[in-house]
Design a protein around this motif. Sequence first.
Motif, PDB file in Angstrom:
ATOM      1  N   ALA A 184       0.842  -1.202   0.000  1.00 53.66           N
ATOM      2  CA  ALA A 184       0.000   0.000   0.000  1.00 53.66           C
ATOM      3  C   ALA A 184       0.877   1.253   0.000  1.00 53.66           C
ATOM      4  CB  ALA A 184      -0.931  -0.007   1.205  1.00 53.66           C
ATOM      5  N   GLU A 185       1.992   1.185   0.755  1.00 52.50           N
ATOM      6  CA  GLU A 185       2.942   2.308   0.780  1.00 52.50           C
ATOM      7  C   GLU A 185       3.534   2.534  -0.613  1.00 52.50           C
ATOM      8  OE1 GLU A 185       4.200   4.459   2.919  1.00 52.50           O
ATOM      9  OE2 GLU A 185       3.442   3.826   4.877  1.00 52.50           O
ATOM     10  N   LEU A 186       3.828   1.424  -1.284  1.00 53.57           N
ATOM     11  CA  LEU A 186       4.394   1.494  -2.630  1.00 53.57           C
ATOM     12  C   LEU A 186       3.432   2.221  -3.574  1.00 53.57           C
ATOM     13  CD1 LEU A 186       6.988   0.131  -3.888  1.00 53.57           C
ATOM     14  CD2 LEU A 186       5.423  -1.527  -4.864  1.00 53.57           C
ATOM     15  N   LEU A 187       2.139   1.870  -3.456  1.00 51.74           N
ATOM     16  CA  LEU A 187       1.116   2.520  -4.284  1.00 51.74           C
ATOM     17  C   LEU A 187       1.057   4.011  -3.970  1.00 51.74           C
ATOM     18  CD1 LEU A 187      -2.036   0.232  -4.326  1.00 51.74           C
ATOM     19  CD2 LEU A 187      -0.696   1.032  -6.250  1.00 51.74           C
ATOM     20  N   ASN A 188       1.121   4.303  -2.680  1.00 50.25           N
ATOM     21  CA  ASN A 188       1.071   5.685  -2.233  1.00 50.25           C
ATOM     22  C   ASN A 188       2.221   6.504  -2.833  1.00 50.25           C
ATOM     23  OD1 ASN A 188      -0.272   7.550  -0.822  1.00 50.25           O
ATOM     24  ND2 ASN A 188       0.550   7.012   1.185  1.00 50.25           N
ATOM     25  N   HIS A 189       3.434   5.926  -2.775  1.00 45.92           N
ATOM     26  CA  HIS A 189       4.612   6.604  -3.343  1.00 45.92           C
ATOM     27  C   HIS A 189       4.419   6.854  -4.818  1.00 45.92           C
ATOM     28  CE1 HIS A 189       7.684   5.069  -0.164  1.00 45.92           C
ATOM     29  NE2 HIS A 189       6.826   5.945   0.295  1.00 45.92           N
ATOM     30  N   LEU A 190       3.964   5.811  -5.501  1.00 48.21           N
ATOM     31  CA  LEU A 190       3.822   5.895  -6.944  1.00 48.21           C
ATOM     32  C   LEU A 190       2.829   6.996  -7.313  1.00 48.21           C
ATOM     33  CD1 LEU A 190       4.646   4.667  -9.588  1.00 48.21           C
ATOM     34  CD2 LEU A 190       2.790   3.035  -9.383  1.00 48.21           C
ATOM     35  N   ILE A 191       1.727   7.050  -6.587  1.00 51.24           N
ATOM     36  CA  ILE A 191       0.710   8.064  -6.878  1.00 51.24           C
ATOM     37  C   ILE A 191       1.260   9.465  -6.578  1.00 51.24           C
ATOM     38  CG2 ILE A 191      -1.578   8.923  -6.181  1.00 51.24           C
ATOM     39  CD1 ILE A 191      -2.298   5.843  -5.938  1.00 51.24           C
ATOM     40  N   ASP A 192       2.011   9.575  -5.481  1.00 52.81           N
ATOM     41  CA  ASP A 192       2.653  10.860  -5.150  1.00 52.81           C
ATOM     42  C   ASP A 192       3.606  11.289  -6.264  1.00 52.81           C
ATOM     43  OD1 ASP A 192       1.631  11.782  -2.827  1.00 52.81           O
ATOM     44  OD2 ASP A 192       3.153  10.914  -1.516  1.00 52.81           O
ATOM     45  N   ASP A 193       4.430  10.335  -6.734  1.00 51.22           N
ATOM     46  CA  ASP A 193       5.399  10.638  -7.789  1.00 51.22           C
ATOM     47  C   ASP A 193       4.691  11.050  -9.076  1.00 51.22           C
ATOM     48  OD1 ASP A 193       7.491  10.167  -6.154  1.00 51.22           O
ATOM     49  OD2 ASP A 193       8.038   8.213  -6.975  1.00 51.22           O
ATOM     50  N   LEU A 194       3.637  10.313  -9.421  1.00 53.55           N
ATOM     51  CA  LEU A 194       2.900  10.631 -10.646  1.00 53.55           C
ATOM     52  C   LEU A 194       2.255  12.002 -10.544  1.00 53.55           C
ATOM     53  CD1 LEU A 194       1.158   7.259 -11.486  1.00 53.55           C
ATOM     54  CD2 LEU A 194       2.748   8.514 -12.934  1.00 53.55           C
ATOM     55  N   SER A 195       1.788  12.318  -9.344  1.00 52.14           N
ATOM     56  CA  SER A 195       1.124  13.601  -9.160  1.00 52.14           C
ATOM     57  C   SER A 195       2.111  14.753  -9.363  1.00 52.14           C
ATOM     58  CB  SER A 195       0.449  13.615  -7.783  1.00 52.14           C
ATOM     59  OG  SER A 195       0.637  14.818  -7.136  1.00 52.14           O
ATOM     60  N   VAL A 196       3.337  14.608  -8.810  1.00 52.54           N
ATOM     61  CA  VAL A 196       4.349  15.646  -9.027  1.00 52.54           C
ATOM     62  C   VAL A 196       4.681  15.739 -10.519  1.00 52.54           C
ATOM     63  CG1 VAL A 196       6.752  16.307  -8.616  1.00 52.54           C
ATOM     64  CG2 VAL A 196       5.383  15.438  -6.742  1.00 52.54           C
ATOM     65  N   TYR A 197       4.862  14.579 -11.137  1.00 51.57           N
ATOM     66  CA  TYR A 197       5.259  14.536 -12.550  1.00 51.57           C
ATOM     67  C   TYR A 197       4.223  15.233 -13.436  1.00 51.57           C
ATOM     68  CZ  TYR A 197       6.653  12.659 -17.055  1.00 51.57           C
ATOM     69  OH  TYR A 197       7.040  12.543 -18.360  1.00 51.57           O
ATOM     70  N   THR A 198       2.953  14.894 -13.245  1.00 52.33           N
ATOM     71  CA  THR A 198       1.926  15.481 -14.113  1.00 52.33           C
ATOM     72  C   THR A 198       1.735  16.969 -13.809  1.00 52.33           C
ATOM     73  OG1 THR A 198       0.321  14.527 -12.613  1.00 52.33           O
ATOM     74  CG2 THR A 198       0.561  13.426 -14.708  1.00 52.33           C
ATOM     75  N   LYS A 199       1.797  17.334 -12.522  1.00 53.09           N
ATOM     76  CA  LYS A 199       1.654  18.754 -12.175  1.00 53.09           C
ATOM     77  C   LYS A 199       2.782  19.562 -12.807  1.00 53.09           C
ATOM     78  CE  LYS A 199      -1.013  18.827  -7.975  1.00 53.09           C
ATOM     79  NZ  LYS A 199      -0.869  18.347  -6.622  1.00 53.09           N
ATOM     80  N   GLN A 200       3.982  18.989 -12.777  1.00 53.27           N
ATOM     81  CA  GLN A 200       5.147  19.670 -13.360  1.00 53.27           C
ATOM     82  C   GLN A 200       4.947  19.842 -14.873  1.00 53.27           C
ATOM     83  OE1 GLN A 200       7.757  19.924 -11.010  1.00 53.27           O
ATOM     84  NE2 GLN A 200       9.160  21.101 -12.266  1.00 53.27           N
ATOM     85  N   GLU A 201       4.477  18.765 -15.511  1.00 55.31           N
ATOM     86  CA  GLU A 201       4.252  18.809 -16.958  1.00 55.31           C
ATOM     87  C   GLU A 201       3.209  19.873 -17.318  1.00 55.31           C
ATOM     88  OE1 GLU A 201       5.280  16.016 -19.666  1.00 55.31           O
ATOM     89  OE2 GLU A 201       6.905  16.716 -18.381  1.00 55.31           O
ATOM     90  N   LEU A 202       2.212  20.021 -16.452  1.00 58.44           N
ATOM     91  CA  LEU A 202       1.139  20.980 -16.727  1.00 58.44           C
ATOM     92  C   LEU A 202       1.493  22.386 -16.244  1.00 58.44           C
ATOM     93  CD1 LEU A 202      -1.889  18.793 -15.569  1.00 58.44           C
ATOM     94  CD2 LEU A 202      -1.384  19.455 -17.906  1.00 58.44           C
ATOM     95  N   GLY A 203       2.672  22.492 -15.607  1.00 60.74           N
ATOM     96  CA  GLY A 203       3.091  23.796 -15.078  1.00 60.74           C
ATOM     97  C   GLY A 203       2.278  24.224 -13.874  1.00 60.74           C
ATOM     98  N   GLU A 204       1.733  23.244 -13.151  1.00 57.96           N
ATOM     99  CA  GLU A 204       0.875  23.595 -12.009  1.00 57.96           C
ATOM    100  C   GLU A 204       1.514  23.243 -10.673  1.00 57.96           C
ATOM    101  OE1 GLU A 204      -2.690  21.408 -12.630  1.00 57.96           O
ATOM    102  OE2 GLU A 204      -3.348  22.696 -14.279  1.00 57.96           O
TER     103      GLU A 204
END
Length: 258
Positions: free
Chosen positions: A82-102
Amino acid sequence: YQPDNEIGEFCEEFDKMRVRLRDTIMEQHELEKGRKRLIASITHDLRTPLTSIIGYVEALQDGIAKDQNTYEQYLGTIHEKAELLNHLIDDLSVYTKQELGEFTLNLERINSGRLLNHYFEHKTYEFKFSNIKLILRKPFIATYINVDPYRFTQMLDNLISNAKKYTRSQIVVETTVRNYRLFITISDDGTGIPQDYLQNLFDPFFMVNKKKDQREKGGSGLGLAIVKQLIEAHEGGIDVTSTIDQGSSFTINIPIDR
Ligand code: ADP
């Protein structure tokens, strides 16, 4: 008036336009392919830990864990996935926000010693049931830094979880100060990383051994790219040194708030 000249120029211009158009179409095509690959890889990364969580929960429901020890072991695995999933979602969230400039940081002036002590208090618990030793070279340097505590924790989490995945027996954490910067080093005594790969290590979705890292380590190749993005957003940097079969050291640095 030389019509031939004009036609010649027009043809040349037209040719250039055609090449530009073809390049743009190819670029779009590559981007589209990249996007599809990204979705496929994210789906895979999310599904793998989820499948094992479901498996362990079902096993517990079926009463497979006959004694307290096995029961706790199963719960531990569920927690870990579950922690692994949490990390992955956190990482994806930073990645997509960065891509969108948000992407934004909520910076606070924090005492580094207090922040690290607090973080590792929680982490030590995670290592209690592991055969990997977490060695903290205390006292951690206590100085003021401007950080987003949530994102700072995410950076440390990514580095510690990598070290845990690839180490043989131990992880050492230490702090130093130089030129008004705080350095935090996380070292392991694991597999090491081939020198040729070091320059690409921080690229999104880069993995040294894609099949093995994905299958055995539940990796996505996003972790270090996120650490780099996050530490640079804090006006800091990251360095790595590594020796095959001896281990790797990742050092993040951040300016001290004087
Ligand atoms: P992931 O999010 O999948 O862990 P990372 O971006 O964090 O991906 O790491 C990229 C790759 O770098 C990993 O797939 C692994 O091959 C290599 N790597 C990262 N940290 C270490 C380490 N401490 N020791 C050996 N290899 C490492």
